[in-house]
Design an enzyme around this catalytic site. Sequence first.
Site, short mmCIF file in Angstrom:
data_model
loop_
_atom_site.label_atom_id
_atom_site.label_comp_id
_atom_site.label_asym_id
_atom_site.label_seq_id
_atom_site.Cartn_x
_atom_site.Cartn_y
_atom_site.Cartn_z
N ASP A 30 1.45 -1.60 0.24
CA ASP A 30 -0.25 -0.13 -0.26
C ASP A 30 0.99 1.08 -0.20
O ASP A 30 1.46 1.38 1.00
CB ASP A 30 -0.86 -0.05 0.81
CG ASP A 30 -1.68 1.25 1.09
OD1 ASP A 30 -3.16 0.58 1.10
OD2 ASP A 30 -1.83 2.29 1.77
N TYR B 3 3.39 10.15 -0.14
CA TYR B 3 4.00 9.76 0.78
C TYR B 3 5.71 10.17 -0.15
O TYR B 3 6.66 9.45 0.03
CB TYR B 3 4.01 7.57 0.77
CG TYR B 3 2.55 7.38 0.85
CD1 TYR B 3 1.99 8.25 2.45
CD2 TYR B 3 2.43 5.91 0.90
CE1 TYR B 3 1.00 7.51 2.48
CE2 TYR B 3 1.04 5.58 2.42
CZ TYR B 3 0.34 6.34 2.51
OH TYR B 3 -0.77 6.23 3.07
N LYS C 225 -2.64 5.97 -3.98
CA LYS C 225 -3.63 6.63 -4.04
C LYS C 225 -3.79 8.20 -4.13
O LYS C 225 -2.23 8.34 -4.64
CB LYS C 225 -4.52 6.38 -2.40
CG LYS C 225 -4.13 5.90 -1.24
CD LYS C 225 -4.00 6.10 0.19
CE LYS C 225 -3.58 4.97 1.22
NZ LYS C 225 -2.40 4.51 1.23
N HIS D 74 -7.49 9.41 -1.37
CA HIS D 74 -6.86 9.52 -0.24
C HIS D 74 -8.01 10.86 0.73
O HIS D 74 -7.54 9.29 1.98
CB HIS D 74 -5.73 10.52 -0.20
CG HIS D 74 -4.47 9.99 0.66
ND1 HIS D 74 -2.93 9.97 0.07
CD2 HIS D 74 -4.75 9.35 1.62
CE1 HIS D 74 -2.58 9.11 1.28
NE2 HIS D 74 -3.77 8.84 2.30
#
Length: 280
Positions: A48, A53, A78, A111
């Site tokens: 994931d 990120y 996401k 998200h």
Amino acid sequence: MESSFGTFELNNGIHIPCIGFGTWQTPDGKTAVDSVKYAIETGYRHIDTAAIYGNEKSVGRGIRESGINREDLFITTKLWNTHRAYEATLKAFDTSLKNLGLDYLDLYLIHWPANKADGAKINSDTWRAFEKLHRDGLVKSIGVSNFLEHHLRSLLDGAKIIPAVNQIEFHPGQMQNETVSFCKSNNILVEAWSPLGTGRVLDNPALMEIARKYSKSVAQLCIRWILQNGILPLPKSITPSRIKENTEVFNFDISDDDIRAINSMPYFGGSGLNPDTVTF
Ligand code: A2P
């Protein structure tokens, strides 16, 4: 999809490995490449990540270097908040896919819900793009993250596809019961981000005492407790021994009494992020 961990079945019939490897706060570069590779070597088949990120390229490299066939892996990323609505979503998806070096995704998530006055319309426009990506075969399942019941209700209003997943903050002391029960009654699988409270729950004395009974660590207790609640945990670690430890949760059962005891723990800390008020 086969997984030595077992799977949950999504509302579209697709199987999802029941523990995912979380990568939030995993630094880009060698750390992300090596930890993803090691996780896959240890048996994780579900990874994931998220555009925000900043590690999609390295996660993708770890996936490729693992040598495991693409179709034996379940990969989620996401859509970040700055790319909502129809056209921007399609472009952001393309960028994520290229960053990961993949030609399809297993799961794509919104998200965070848009939460301003025009949020419902923006979420619906974003979802239309998600439905197109699904129709075009570029993503096998689509879902959301951090959606509360009212966000889900308004999304479901105009949706052709019911989200397969809602990924929310979930750990002892923060169970989001209303959201979870709405998801369960609509056959939307709940995934737990921050299943260890981003490390905050690990020194809780009550959890330490329960974990001792089963000769397990608090991390293992939390992961098992999440699974026994019918929720999919996404533990994150960059430490090989912990990456492995977090998979060793299938050789014990937490008793109903202990499940109830953990379920009734009051809030003792979490991210503090509320989807209705976050400003990012
Ligand atoms: P690290 O990545 O340095 O190994 P969450 O999954 O709730 O976001 O929690 C992630 C945090 O918990 C990270 O700081 C991670 O540290 C730590 N962590 C993950 N697994 C374990 C474990 N088995 N024991 C102790 N700490 C852990």
